[in-house]
Design a protein around this motif. Structure first.
Motif, mmCIF file in Angstrom:
data_model
loop_
_atom_site.group_PDB
_atom_site.id
_atom_site.type_symbol
_atom_site.label_atom_id
_atom_site.label_comp_id
_atom_site.label_asym_id
_atom_site.label_seq_id
_atom_site.Cartn_x
_atom_site.Cartn_y
_atom_site.Cartn_z
ATOM 1 N N UNK A 1 0.768 -1.293 0.065
ATOM 2 C CA UNK A 1 0.015 0.110 -0.046
ATOM 3 C C UNK A 1 0.784 1.452 0.038
ATOM 4 N N UNK A 2 2.290 1.147 0.672
ATOM 5 C CA UNK A 2 2.766 2.478 1.007
ATOM 6 C C UNK A 2 3.451 2.656 -0.309
ATOM 7 N N UNK B 1 -5.433 9.272 9.293
ATOM 8 C CA UNK B 1 -5.546 9.355 7.553
ATOM 9 C C UNK B 1 -5.793 8.249 7.071
ATOM 10 N N UNK B 2 -5.622 7.000 7.834
ATOM 11 C CA UNK B 2 -5.999 5.803 7.260
ATOM 12 C C UNK B 2 -7.484 5.599 7.206
ATOM 13 N N UNK B 3 -8.214 6.318 7.934
ATOM 14 C CA UNK B 3 -9.620 5.919 8.205
ATOM 15 C C UNK B 3 -10.245 6.479 6.803
ATOM 16 N N UNK C 1 -1.120 6.876 4.708
ATOM 17 C CA UNK C 1 -0.974 5.981 6.020
ATOM 18 C C UNK C 1 -0.033 4.776 6.261
ATOM 19 N N UNK C 2 -0.163 4.200 5.114
ATOM 20 C CA UNK C 2 0.750 2.950 5.041
ATOM 21 C C UNK C 2 2.397 3.454 5.121
ATOM 22 N N UNK C 3 2.744 4.485 4.277
ATOM 23 C CA UNK C 3 4.004 4.922 4.548
ATOM 24 C C UNK C 3 4.604 5.311 5.830
ATOM 25 N N UNK C 4 3.550 5.957 6.476
ATOM 26 C CA UNK C 4 3.985 6.286 8.040
ATOM 27 C C UNK C 4 4.167 5.100 8.744
ATOM 28 N N UNK C 5 3.359 4.112 8.428
ATOM 29 C CA UNK C 5 3.323 2.829 9.365
ATOM 30 C C UNK C 5 4.786 2.408 9.005
#
Lengths: 268, 284
Positions: B32-33, B245-247, B255-259
């Motif tokens: 995803x990221x 952001x993920x919501x 959001x995935x990049x941040x994760x």
């Protein structure tokens, strides 16, 4: 031998820990107006409404049942799969043994919130969304490594001669596990089960995200209510206090071996 | 000795389960990221999301605040936990009772801790607020200092026990003979700590610190419930930002990049600490 003085530092610490818990208990017997509009150490008119509400509304008390089901499934799954793996790590010699062992633990370092979206997608696709199995499986990524670690330590405490004499006596691997190894490490298994229980019971991000109407667990209900309403402290307090009970009972059952669990089986 | 085939047979279920519940979800996050999605169609965009996150000042401040929070939380909890563990008797009935009571906070879900401390710090009628005003301190969650103070106190309440119990377990593993030998050598208390206790403790404390760093760096529910990330953004941490952001499906990539970035930070910290605690000391 002089008498030992009281350990004042740990005693003070534990008293401080208990103060908020006392407040939680006191709040459970108050109305919200009382919690937010005045300061009383104990309500002059304690109310049982919060507890009554939990036990009369199906959604609430079923929340505990749902949590209980997936936690139990997770504990059985994690331990059932961790025991053979722990044995292999303890007794076997194979390439990349150490890196593999430590890479297990790395999974424990993934925050559940990171995996919410992929887990939701996966469980939707395979039709497990909103089932107990979904949460039980999701919680494996952090409980399985912990279980393998503690149990590897426990098995390594058992001398290898025990295994060898069992082979000489003609035990199969399965019979050896059932008759010799499992009874020997039973206390460690109980402690490991407690740790898996604890981590799974308090996890609410995945538990809330992977469930909907059919299996919403108690922590999911708490966070949902929190999203909507500001407060409802009495109810939240009552819910949390009942939520302590299974953990407390479990903990008292394994209390003698509790410290061994915190050493992650690394007490030599 | 068990055979190679048996070893793999015993390991296989665990490895497969971890691949299914750990590797694959993590790989999906990574996927995803690096992609943009329109509905269920994904297009490769490389490091675009990472750039967007890392170059945004909001995100940078969130990361800095998270690091500061972890630093403060560990800075208080680790020494405090170690100090308490050193004063906790090795064995005895009182110790068992204290250990059981210390596990209580660990059995409390984050979300419950968050609401409990929200109640404790209610304006005017929260006991913490009341105590603070009795001490002449205007405790108010609209003040940056009060908000941070509450979050640190909350984290210490929740997790100092973990450090105490890890350290206690490590101390218990030291054979009595070591202490007797030290007594024969007329070792000072500092000497006993440095050469008898510390070598056994550091691995346990290292593991505890790694676990605590991960949890505190990713803190989410507590600030959301008690301070709503405020005043302004003073208690907005990195996890809050990416959950927001993920919501919305549209920002899945961001959001995935941040994760992924957060997980990398935790890994680097874990690796550094692990190297530090398992480093061989060149002395007898």
């Amino acid at each position: 031998m002089k008498t030992k003085p009281w350990p004042m530092v740990p005693l003070t610490f534990v008293c401080l820990l208990l103060l908020p818990i006392y407040w939680l208990i006191a709040m459970a017997f108050k109305t919200d107006a009382e919690t937010t509009k005045q300061l009383t150490l104990w309500s002059p008119h304690p109310t049982f409404d919060n507890f009554v509400a939990i036990f009369t509304e199906r959604d609430w008390w079923m929340g505990y049942v749902h949590a209980g089901i997936y936690v139990l499934m997770n504990v059985v799954l994690s331990i059932g799969i961790a025991i053979p793996a722990a044995y292999a790590f303890s007794r076997g010699r194979f390439p990349f043994q150490k890196p593999l062992f430590f890479s297990f633990l790395l999974f424990r370092l993934i925050a559940p919130v990171i995996l919410v979206v992929p887990f939701t997608e996966i469980f939707y696709d395979i039709g497990l969304f909103d089932t107990h199995a979904a949460v039980a499986l999701a919680h494996c990524y952090f409980n399985l490594p912990v279980a393998v670690w503690i149990l590897e330590g426990a098995i390594s405490e058992v001398p290898f001669e025990v295994d060898q004499s069992a082979w000489v006596d003609g035990y199969s691997l399965f019979a050896f596990f059932r008759r010799v190894m499992l009874p020997t490490i039973a206390p460690s298994i109980a402690v490991t089960a407690f740790f898996c229980f604890m981590f799974s019971w308090v996890e609410y991000v995945l538990a809330g995200a992977l469930t909907a109407v059919h299996t919403k667990p108690i922590n999911g209900i708490i966070s949902r209510i929190g999203d909507i309403a500001e407060g409802d402290f009495g109810m939240l307090a009552a819910v949390s206090i009942i939520g302590f009970i299974p953990g407390l009972i479990f903990m008292l059952m394994v209390r003698r071996h509790l410290v061994e669990g915190f050493s992650l089986g690394r007490v030599r | 000795m068990i055979s190679r085939a048996q070893t793999f047979g015993l390991l296989a279920p665990a490895v497969l389960l971890l691949i299914a519940t750990g590797v694959i979800p993590l790989a999906l996050v990574f996927f995803y990221s690096t992609h943009e999605n329109f509905g269920s169609e994904f297009f490769f965009v490389g490091v675009q999301w990472y750039q967007e996150a890392l170059l945004s000042p909001d995100f940078q401040f969130n990361v800095l605040r998270s690091l500061l929070f972890s630093g403060l939380a560990l800075g208080v909890e680790m020494p405090l936990g170690l100090f308490i563990a050193l004063r906790l008797p090795r064995e005895g009935r009182l110790t068992s009772v204290l250990v059981v009571l210390m596990v209580l906070p660990l059995l409390t879900p984050n979300i419950v801790v968050a609401y409990l401390f929200k109640a404790l710090s209610l304006p005017l009628y929260g006991p913490l607020t009341w105590m603070a005003s009795w001490l002449g301190w205007d405790f108010n969650l609209n003040h940056v200092f009060s908000a941070w103070f509450l979050l640190i106190v909350m984290d210490c309440w929740h997790w100092t026990s973990l450090i105490v119990l890890f350290a206690h377990a490590g101390l218990k593993a030291i054979p009595e003979e070591y202490y007797r030998a030290a007594a024969v050598d007329a070792a000072t208390p500092w000497g006993v700590f440095r050469f008898v206790q510390w070598p056994r403790l550091k691995l346990m404390l290292g593991i505890a610190a790694i676990l605590r760093f991960m949890d505190s760096f990713m803190i989410y529910a507590e600030p959301l419930v008690t301070t709503h990330g405020g005043p302004k953004n003073a208690t907005t941490f990195v996890a809050r930002a990416f959950v927001q952001t993920k919501k919305t499906q549209f920002e899945l990539g961001y959001g995935s990049a941040v994760s992924v970035f957060c997980f990398m930070i935790v890994l680097v910290f874990a690796f550094a600490l692990f190297k530090l605690t398992t480093r061989q000391e060149h002395r007898a």
